[in-house]
Scaffold this active site. Sequence first.
Site, PDB file in Angstrom:
ATOM      1  N   ALA A  88      -3.258  -2.263  31.383  1.00  0.00           N
ATOM      2  CA  ALA A  88      -2.377  -3.156  30.763  1.00  0.00           C
ATOM      3  C   ALA A  88      -0.976  -2.668  30.655  1.00  0.00           C
ATOM      4  O   ALA A  88      -0.521  -1.565  30.600  1.00  0.00           O
ATOM      5  CB  ALA A  88      -2.844  -3.399  29.337  1.00  0.00           C
ATOM      6  N   GLY A 143      -6.947  -1.061  31.862  1.00  0.00           N
ATOM      7  CA  GLY A 143      -7.236  -2.350  32.174  1.00  0.00           C
ATOM      8  C   GLY A 143      -7.544  -2.730  33.578  1.00  0.00           C
ATOM      9  O   GLY A 143      -8.015  -3.823  33.798  1.00  0.00           O
ATOM     10  N   GLU A 179     -10.974  -2.148  34.079  1.00  0.00           N
ATOM     11  CA  GLU A 179     -11.771  -2.918  33.671  1.00  0.00           C
ATOM     12  C   GLU A 179     -11.666  -4.123  34.345  1.00  0.00           C
ATOM     13  O   GLU A 179     -12.757  -4.889  34.382  1.00  0.00           O
ATOM     14  CB  GLU A 179     -11.426  -3.012  32.270  1.00  0.00           C
ATOM     15  CG  GLU A 179     -11.558  -1.812  31.329  1.00  0.00           C
ATOM     16  CD  GLU A 179     -10.923  -2.003  29.773  1.00  0.00           C
ATOM     17  OE1 GLU A 179      -9.779  -2.141  29.819  1.00  0.00           O
ATOM     18  OE2 GLU A 179     -11.500  -1.797  28.886  1.00  0.00           O
ATOM     19  N   GLU A 218      -6.823   5.317  28.031  1.00  0.00           N
ATOM     20  CA  GLU A 218      -6.369   4.820  27.124  1.00  0.00           C
ATOM     21  C   GLU A 218      -6.343   5.731  25.878  1.00  0.00           C
ATOM     22  O   GLU A 218      -5.455   5.742  24.987  1.00  0.00           O
ATOM     23  CB  GLU A 218      -7.103   3.445  26.423  1.00  0.00           C
ATOM     24  CG  GLU A 218      -7.197   2.404  27.320  1.00  0.00           C
ATOM     25  CD  GLU A 218      -7.954   2.342  28.527  1.00  0.00           C
ATOM     26  OE1 GLU A 218      -8.532   3.318  28.952  1.00  0.00           O
ATOM     27  OE2 GLU A 218      -8.179   1.109  28.905  1.00  0.00           O
TER      28      GLU A 218
HETATM   29  N1  DAK Z   1       2.501  -0.371  31.886  1.00  0.00           N
HETATM   30  C1  DAK Z   1       3.783  -0.488  32.121  1.00  0.00           C
HETATM   31  N2  DAK Z   1       4.213   0.110  32.940  1.00  0.00           N
HETATM   32  C2  DAK Z   1       3.748   1.155  33.993  1.00  0.00           C
HETATM   33  C3  DAK Z   1       2.430   1.089  33.599  1.00  0.00           C
HETATM   34  C4  DAK Z   1       1.616   0.508  32.716  1.00  0.00           C
HETATM   35  N3  DAK Z   1       0.397   0.721  32.511  1.00  0.00           N
HETATM   36  N4  DAK Z   1       2.008   2.300  34.577  1.00  0.00           N
HETATM   37  C5  DAK Z   1       3.013   2.457  35.439  1.00  0.00           C
HETATM   38  N5  DAK Z   1       4.170   1.533  35.022  1.00  0.00           N
HETATM   39  C6  DAK Z   1       5.473   1.771  35.408  1.00  0.00           C
HETATM   40  C7  DAK Z   1       6.276   3.030  35.123  1.00  0.00           C
HETATM   41  O1  DAK Z   1       6.568   2.937  33.676  1.00  0.00           O
HETATM   42  C8  DAK Z   1       7.120   2.968  35.984  1.00  0.00           C
HETATM   43  O2  DAK Z   1       8.448   2.262  35.769  1.00  0.00           O
HETATM   44  P1  DAK Z   1       9.817   2.580  35.766  1.00  0.00           P
HETATM   45  O3  DAK Z   1      10.109   3.638  34.842  1.00  0.00           O
HETATM   46  O4  DAK Z   1      10.346   3.149  37.280  1.00  0.00           O
HETATM   47  O5  DAK Z   1      10.506   1.442  35.207  1.00  0.00           O
HETATM   48  C9  DAK Z   1       6.797   2.517  37.445  1.00  0.00           C
HETATM   49  O6  DAK Z   1       5.374   1.748  36.855  1.00  0.00           O
HETATM   50  C10 DAK Z   1       6.075   3.629  38.310  1.00  0.00           C
HETATM   51  O7  DAK Z   1       5.121   4.530  37.708  1.00  0.00           O
HETATM   52  P2  DAK Z   1       5.389   6.036  37.344  1.00  0.00           P
HETATM   53  O8  DAK Z   1       6.987   6.497  37.776  1.00  0.00           O
HETATM   54  O9  DAK Z   1       4.781   6.580  36.212  1.00  0.00           O
HETATM   55  O10 DAK Z   1       4.605   6.591  38.717  1.00  0.00           O
HETATM   56  P3  DAK Z   1       3.653   7.920  38.973  1.00  0.00           P
HETATM   57  O11 DAK Z   1       3.192   7.656  40.463  1.00  0.00           O
HETATM   58  O12 DAK Z   1       4.604   8.875  38.506  1.00  0.00           O
HETATM   59  O13 DAK Z   1       2.445   8.062  38.038  1.00  0.00           O
HETATM   60  C11 DAK Z   1       0.605   6.722  37.015  1.00  0.00           C
HETATM   61  C12 DAK Z   1       1.384   6.792  38.175  1.00  0.00           C
HETATM   62  C13 DAK Z   1      -0.687   5.720  37.088  1.00  0.00           C
HETATM   63  C14 DAK Z   1      -0.312   8.107  36.920  1.00  0.00           C
HETATM   64  C15 DAK Z   1       1.388   6.527  35.650  1.00  0.00           C
HETATM   65  O14 DAK Z   1       2.475   5.620  35.838  1.00  0.00           O
HETATM   66  C16 DAK Z   1       0.657   6.121  34.539  1.00  0.00           C
HETATM   67  O15 DAK Z   1       0.063   7.257  33.769  1.00  0.00           O
HETATM   68  N6  DAK Z   1       0.662   5.014  34.020  1.00  0.00           N
HETATM   69  C17 DAK Z   1      -0.105   4.629  32.772  1.00  0.00           C
HETATM   70  C18 DAK Z   1      -1.328   4.670  32.827  1.00  0.00           C
HETATM   71  C19 DAK Z   1      -2.136   4.156  31.806  1.00  0.00           C
HETATM   72  O16 DAK Z   1      -2.362   4.806  30.830  1.00  0.00           O
HETATM   73  N7  DAK Z   1      -2.903   2.911  31.854  1.00  0.00           N
HETATM   74  C20 DAK Z   1      -3.790   2.535  30.491  1.00  0.00           C
HETATM   75  C21 DAK Z   1      -2.827   1.521  30.013  1.00  0.00           C
HETATM   76  S1  DAK Z   1      -3.540   0.750  28.489  1.00  0.00           S
HETATM   77  C22 DAK Z   1      -7.134  -5.381  26.046  1.00  0.00           C
HETATM   78  C23 DAK Z   1      -7.337  -5.339  27.347  1.00  0.00           C
HETATM   79  C24 DAK Z   1      -7.033  -4.290  28.012  1.00  0.00           C
HETATM   80  C25 DAK Z   1      -6.361  -3.127  27.395  1.00  0.00           C
HETATM   81  C26 DAK Z   1      -5.971  -3.491  26.016  1.00  0.00           C
HETATM   82  C27 DAK Z   1      -6.436  -4.544  25.348  1.00  0.00           C
HETATM   83  N8  DAK Z   1      -7.646  -6.460  25.160  1.00  0.00           N
HETATM   84  C28 DAK Z   1      -8.066  -7.470  25.640  1.00  0.00           C
HETATM   85  C29 DAK Z   1      -7.535  -6.265  23.686  1.00  0.00           C
HETATM   86  C30 DAK Z   1      -5.815  -2.235  28.406  1.00  0.00           C
HETATM   87  C31 DAK Z   1      -5.088  -1.202  27.884  1.00  0.00           C
HETATM   88  C32 DAK Z   1      -4.569  -0.364  29.155  1.00  0.00           C
HETATM   89  O17 DAK Z   1      -4.693  -0.343  30.166  1.00  0.00           O
END
Ligand code: DAK
Length: 258
Positions: free
Chosen positions: A66, A109, A112, A132
């Site tokens: 997400a 997400g 998921e 998460e």
């Molecule tokens: N959200 C927003 N931007 C993201 C992102 C994300 N999840 N993942 C990556 N980006 C963006 C980065 O901010 C970056 O943007 P700029 O800084 O260049 O503007 C760009 O994508 C490239 O990312 P990186 O520079 O970080 O790229 P790397 O190759 O170095 O790293 C990575 C890739 C995937 C390891 C890293 O980006 C990362 O850790 N990303 C976050 C992964 C994460 O934590 N995912 C879980 C998010 S929480 C719900 C349903 C679902 C959810 C919640 C509630 N309800 C129905 C209630 C879900 C929650 C989640 O998924």
Amino acid sequence: MSYENILVDQPAAGVGRVQLNRPQALNALNSPLMDEVNAAMQAFDHDETIAAMILTGNDKAFAAGADIKELAELTAMEMLAGQSLIERFDVKGIGKPIIAAVSGFALGGGCELAMLCDLIVASETAVFGQPEINLGIIPGAGGTQRMTRILGKALAMEVMLTDRRLNAQEALQHGLVSRVAPIDQYMDLAIEIASKIGGRSQVAVRLTKDAINQAYETTLNAGLEAERRNFMIAFASEDKDEGTRAFIEKRKAVWKNR
Ligand code: DAK
């Protein structure tokens, strides 16, 4: 209909493809994107020329979760009120099979969303995880339930408590994905599987999908009852007459999809 966050096409006869298209954010799932995914899938579900769908991202990312920037702005009350991502993660109402074609990151997400689909085909570079915990939250779109049923308790605990990520081979070994292919072939494989589904009786396809999904919703007895009901519906179809007759006459069945 035109979309801003997804691409939609038909890569083969009977196959509808939805491609997440926010590459600058690794296809992070925000509300407008999820609304478009739902709209495109509903449109394919109602399109009689489409038999199966593919949901995909790009080679680097299926979806990195997400959109954390959107999550950061949301209050718990807004989540609770459903004005958020919460109701947008629902491809469950779709009757036609959905294949997730996953390459690169399928995190949070994104993982998921892939698990919401009916089966997952992965490229060798796919990475699955539920990170998460690093954000001080827990999976919110079915991760704790769907992943645990697939991987079993011990591995699911490790994945979700420690952000252990699974590579494509591990995902295959544990039944999270049905197939793994080289990065230049995973999409062709997904299209091939979707086309095979399209060559079947769509009555039987729909009833089979529904019955299998019941296995995750109910007790064994209730699931068996659902299978029996769907079996009877299939048995009453014109396609049952055609399929059995074609076998006996040693010819290919011509499905009427009714
Ligand atoms: N959200 C927003 N931007 C993201 C992102 C994300 N999840 N993942 C990556 N980006 C963006 C980065 O901010 C970056 O943007 P700029 O800084 O260049 O503007 C760009 O994508 C490239 O990312 P990186 O520079 O970080 O790229 P790397 O190759 O170095 O790293 C990575 C890739 C995937 C390891 C890293 O980006 C990362 O850790 N990303 C976050 C992964 C994460 O934590 N995912 C879980 C998010 S929480 C719900 C349903 C679902 C959810 C919640 C509630 N309800 C129905 C209630 C879900 C929650 C989640 O998924």
